[in-house]
Write a protein that holds these residues in place. Structure first.
Motif, PDB file in Angstrom:
ATOM      1  N   ARG A  52       0.823  -1.209   0.000  1.00 28.64           N
ATOM      2  CA  ARG A  52       0.000   0.000   0.000  1.00 28.64           C
ATOM      3  C   ARG A  52       0.860   1.265   0.000  1.00 28.64           C
ATOM      4  NH1 ARG A  52      -4.523   1.659   4.575  1.00 28.64           N
ATOM      5  NH2 ARG A  52      -5.432   3.418   3.428  1.00 28.64           N
ATOM      6  N   PHE A  53       1.960   1.222   0.743  1.00 30.56           N
ATOM      7  CA  PHE A  53       2.861   2.380   0.820  1.00 30.56           C
ATOM      8  C   PHE A  53       4.278   1.925   0.463  1.00 30.56           C
ATOM      9  CE2 PHE A  53      -0.385   3.034   4.197  1.00 30.56           C
ATOM     10  CZ  PHE A  53      -1.097   4.053   3.569  1.00 30.56           C
ATOM     11  N   VAL A  82       8.993   7.850  -3.782  1.00 34.47           N
ATOM     12  CA  VAL A  82       9.282   6.424  -3.932  1.00 34.47           C
ATOM     13  C   VAL A  82      10.540   6.234  -4.783  1.00 34.47           C
ATOM     14  CG1 VAL A  82       8.449   4.230  -4.845  1.00 34.47           C
ATOM     15  CG2 VAL A  82       6.870   5.760  -3.664  1.00 34.47           C
ATOM     16  N   ARG A  83      11.470   5.428  -4.285  1.00 33.77           N
ATOM     17  CA  ARG A  83      12.690   5.123  -5.039  1.00 33.77           C
ATOM     18  C   ARG A  83      12.359   4.132  -6.149  1.00 33.77           C
ATOM     19  NH1 ARG A  83      17.717   1.935  -3.591  1.00 33.77           N
ATOM     20  NH2 ARG A  83      16.367   0.931  -2.066  1.00 33.77           N
ATOM     21  N   ASP A 114       9.488  -3.108  -2.972  1.00 37.12           N
ATOM     22  CA  ASP A 114       8.257  -3.651  -2.397  1.00 37.12           C
ATOM     23  C   ASP A 114       7.288  -4.139  -3.465  1.00 37.12           C
ATOM     24  OD1 ASP A 114       8.984  -2.829   0.325  1.00 37.12           O
ATOM     25  OD2 ASP A 114       8.726  -0.807  -0.447  1.00 37.12           O
ATOM     26  N   THR A 115       7.404  -3.604  -4.673  1.00 34.85           N
ATOM     27  CA  THR A 115       6.542  -3.979  -5.797  1.00 34.85           C
ATOM     28  C   THR A 115       7.408  -4.042  -7.044  1.00 34.85           C
ATOM     29  OG1 THR A 115       4.655  -2.822  -4.795  1.00 34.85           O
ATOM     30  CG2 THR A 115       4.481  -3.375  -7.134  1.00 34.85           C
ATOM     31  N   LEU A 116       7.094  -5.002  -7.925  1.00 34.83           N
ATOM     32  CA  LEU A 116       7.863  -5.164  -9.160  1.00 34.83           C
ATOM     33  C   LEU A 116       6.935  -4.992 -10.359  1.00 34.83           C
ATOM     34  CD1 LEU A 116      10.726  -5.877 -10.180  1.00 34.83           C
ATOM     35  CD2 LEU A 116       9.983  -8.267 -10.281  1.00 34.83           C
ATOM     36  N   ILE A 117       7.305  -4.075 -11.259  1.00 32.14           N
ATOM     37  CA  ILE A 117       6.566  -3.862 -12.502  1.00 32.14           C
ATOM     38  C   ILE A 117       7.322  -4.547 -13.636  1.00 32.14           C
ATOM     39  CG2 ILE A 117       5.780  -2.151 -14.181  1.00 32.14           C
ATOM     40  CD1 ILE A 117       5.539  -0.142 -11.891  1.00 32.14           C
ATOM     41  N   VAL A 118       6.628  -5.396 -14.382  1.00 32.12           N
ATOM     42  CA  VAL A 118       7.192  -6.022 -15.578  1.00 32.12           C
ATOM     43  C   VAL A 118       6.421  -5.446 -16.758  1.00 32.12           C
ATOM     44  CG1 VAL A 118       7.576  -8.180 -16.824  1.00 32.12           C
ATOM     45  CG2 VAL A 118       7.782  -8.134 -14.326  1.00 32.12           C
ATOM     46  N   CYS A 119       7.123  -4.806 -17.695  1.00 32.83           N
ATOM     47  CA  CYS A 119       6.380  -4.075 -18.724  1.00 32.83           C
ATOM     48  C   CYS A 119       7.125  -3.988 -20.039  1.00 32.83           C
ATOM     49  CB  CYS A 119       6.043  -2.670 -18.229  1.00 32.83           C
ATOM     50  SG  CYS A 119       7.501  -1.636 -17.941  1.00 32.83           S
ATOM     51  N   LEU A 177      -1.053   1.895 -10.828  1.00 34.96           N
ATOM     52  CA  LEU A 177      -1.576   0.903  -9.884  1.00 34.96           C
ATOM     53  C   LEU A 177      -0.564   0.576  -8.788  1.00 34.96           C
ATOM     54  CD1 LEU A 177      -3.281  -1.524 -12.424  1.00 34.96           C
ATOM     55  CD2 LEU A 177      -4.442  -0.094 -10.734  1.00 34.96           C
ATOM     56  N   ALA A 178       0.710   0.687  -9.103  1.00 34.36           N
ATOM     57  CA  ALA A 178       1.750   0.305  -8.144  1.00 34.36           C
ATOM     58  C   ALA A 178       2.095   1.411  -7.158  1.00 34.36           C
ATOM     59  CB  ALA A 178       3.015  -0.117  -8.896  1.00 34.36           C
ATOM     60  N   SER A 179       1.727   2.647  -7.490  1.00 35.85           N
ATOM     61  CA  SER A 179       2.174   3.776  -6.666  1.00 35.85           C
ATOM     62  C   SER A 179       0.994   4.534  -6.077  1.00 35.85           C
ATOM     63  CB  SER A 179       3.024   4.730  -7.508  1.00 35.85           C
ATOM     64  OG  SER A 179       2.268   5.218  -8.604  1.00 35.85           O
ATOM     65  N   PRO A 180       1.103   4.944  -4.815  1.00 38.01           N
ATOM     66  CA  PRO A 180       0.053   5.791  -4.232  1.00 38.01           C
ATOM     67  C   PRO A 180       0.222   7.224  -4.723  1.00 38.01           C
ATOM     68  CG  PRO A 180       1.818   5.466  -2.645  1.00 38.01           C
ATOM     69  CD  PRO A 180       2.189   4.657  -3.858  1.00 38.01           C
ATOM     70  N   LEU A 181      -0.875   7.937  -4.814  1.00 35.89           N
ATOM     71  CA  LEU A 181      -0.836   9.332  -5.240  1.00 35.89           C
ATOM     72  C   LEU A 181      -0.385  10.196  -4.059  1.00 35.89           C
ATOM     73  CD1 LEU A 181      -1.396  11.114  -7.704  1.00 35.89           C
ATOM     74  CD2 LEU A 181      -3.740  11.362  -6.896  1.00 35.89           C
ATOM     75  N   ARG A 182       0.718  10.906  -4.204  1.00 39.87           N
ATOM     76  CA  ARG A 182       1.312  11.661  -3.102  1.00 39.87           C
ATOM     77  C   ARG A 182       0.342  12.685  -2.514  1.00 39.87           C
ATOM     78  NH1 ARG A 182       4.564  16.360  -2.369  1.00 39.87           N
ATOM     79  NH2 ARG A 182       6.125  16.076  -0.724  1.00 39.87           N
ATOM     80  N   SER A 183      -0.406  13.357  -3.361  1.00 39.19           N
ATOM     81  CA  SER A 183      -1.338  14.382  -2.867  1.00 39.19           C
ATOM     82  C   SER A 183      -2.403  13.764  -1.968  1.00 39.19           C
ATOM     83  CB  SER A 183      -1.993  15.105  -4.047  1.00 39.19           C
ATOM     84  OG  SER A 183      -2.686  14.193  -4.878  1.00 39.19           O
ATOM     85  N   GLU A 184      -2.872  12.565  -2.310  1.00 41.99           N
ATOM     86  CA  GLU A 184      -3.867  11.897  -1.471  1.00 41.99           C
ATOM     87  C   GLU A 184      -3.254  11.470  -0.140  1.00 41.99           C
ATOM     88  OE1 GLU A 184      -5.547   8.689  -3.670  1.00 41.99           O
ATOM     89  OE2 GLU A 184      -6.635  10.001  -5.067  1.00 41.99           O
ATOM     90  N   LEU A 185      -2.002  11.034  -0.165  1.00 37.18           N
ATOM     91  CA  LEU A 185      -1.326  10.667   1.084  1.00 37.18           C
ATOM     92  C   LEU A 185      -1.190  11.879   1.997  1.00 37.18           C
ATOM     93  CD1 LEU A 185       1.544   8.307  -0.151  1.00 37.18           C
ATOM     94  CD2 LEU A 185      -0.702   7.684   0.733  1.00 37.18           C
TER      95      LEU A 185
END
Length: 209
Positions: A52-53, A82-83, A114-119, A177-185
């Protein structure tokens, strides 16, 4: 097309024939899909929720691909805190399946995201074929890190998409989908701060009385 002059006949010489329709690759895709589905590799029960974060997100992609630029742009816009770590791999051609397997395994072994994107971006079924390779599918299933797969355009579906914990219609959507929106956080943190201040004030008032 030729003319047989002796009898004045028009001839059509056929050297090869293929079935009309999606073609041999699509038939192979359907056979592989049925086999891997029967093995349980696409079961919804084994899908994991994304972090989630996330503190760090990994991206398996070619460093020369436009899809990587799209993903990095989306992540920088949505979650600059996020790095991002890129695990370079070919995404097309004979060497692509082995390199994809190696990159996914490397990300899992390093355990730094924490999350892996394959694209990769869109293309013909031949261009996306590396993502239908059984070894790539099994590498995604075996990954200790939740995987978001964003290959091709919205209408493209690969076996890697089906094996991933979450399928995204495009690489950019995978980043979203993998990243939270900073403004909402930040809005959520501000609401928590107000709640904490209100609670503290009420406790102090009670103690004072």
């Amino acid at each position: 097309i030729a003319v047989y002059e002796a009898r004045g006949e028009l001839q059509c010489v056929v050297e090869a024939m293929l079935p009309l329709g999606a073609g041999l690759l699509y038939e192979l895709f359907l056979r592989q899909k049925a086999r891997l589905e029967a093995a349980g590799l696409f079961d919804a029960s084994r899908k994991r929720a994304l972090a989630r974060f996330p503190r760090a997100i990994g991206v398996v992609c070619s460093t020369a691909a436009a899809a990587l630029h799209d993903v990095l742009t989306a992540l920088a816009r949505r979650a600059p805190q996020v790095r991002v770590i890129v695990y370079a791999s070919a995404v097309q051609g004979a060497d692509a399946p082995a390199q994809l397997v190696q990159a996914i395994a490397l990300a899992g072994a390093r355990a730094e995201v924490d999350t892996l994107i394959v694209c990769r971006g869109g293309g013909a079924i031949e261009d996306l074929w590396a993502f239908n390779d059984e070894a790539v599918v099994r590498a995604i299933v075996a990954s200790p890190i939740p995987v978001v797969c964003g290959v091709g355009h919205e209408t493209d579906v690969t076996l890697a998409d089906l094996a991933a914990d979450l399928r995204a219609p495009t690489p950019t959507a995978a980043a979203e989908l993998a990243s939270p929106l900073r403004s909402e956080l930040l809005l959520g943190l501000a609401a928590l701060e107000r709640q904490m201040r209100r609670t503290q004030r009420q406790r102090l008032d009670t103690m004072a009385q």
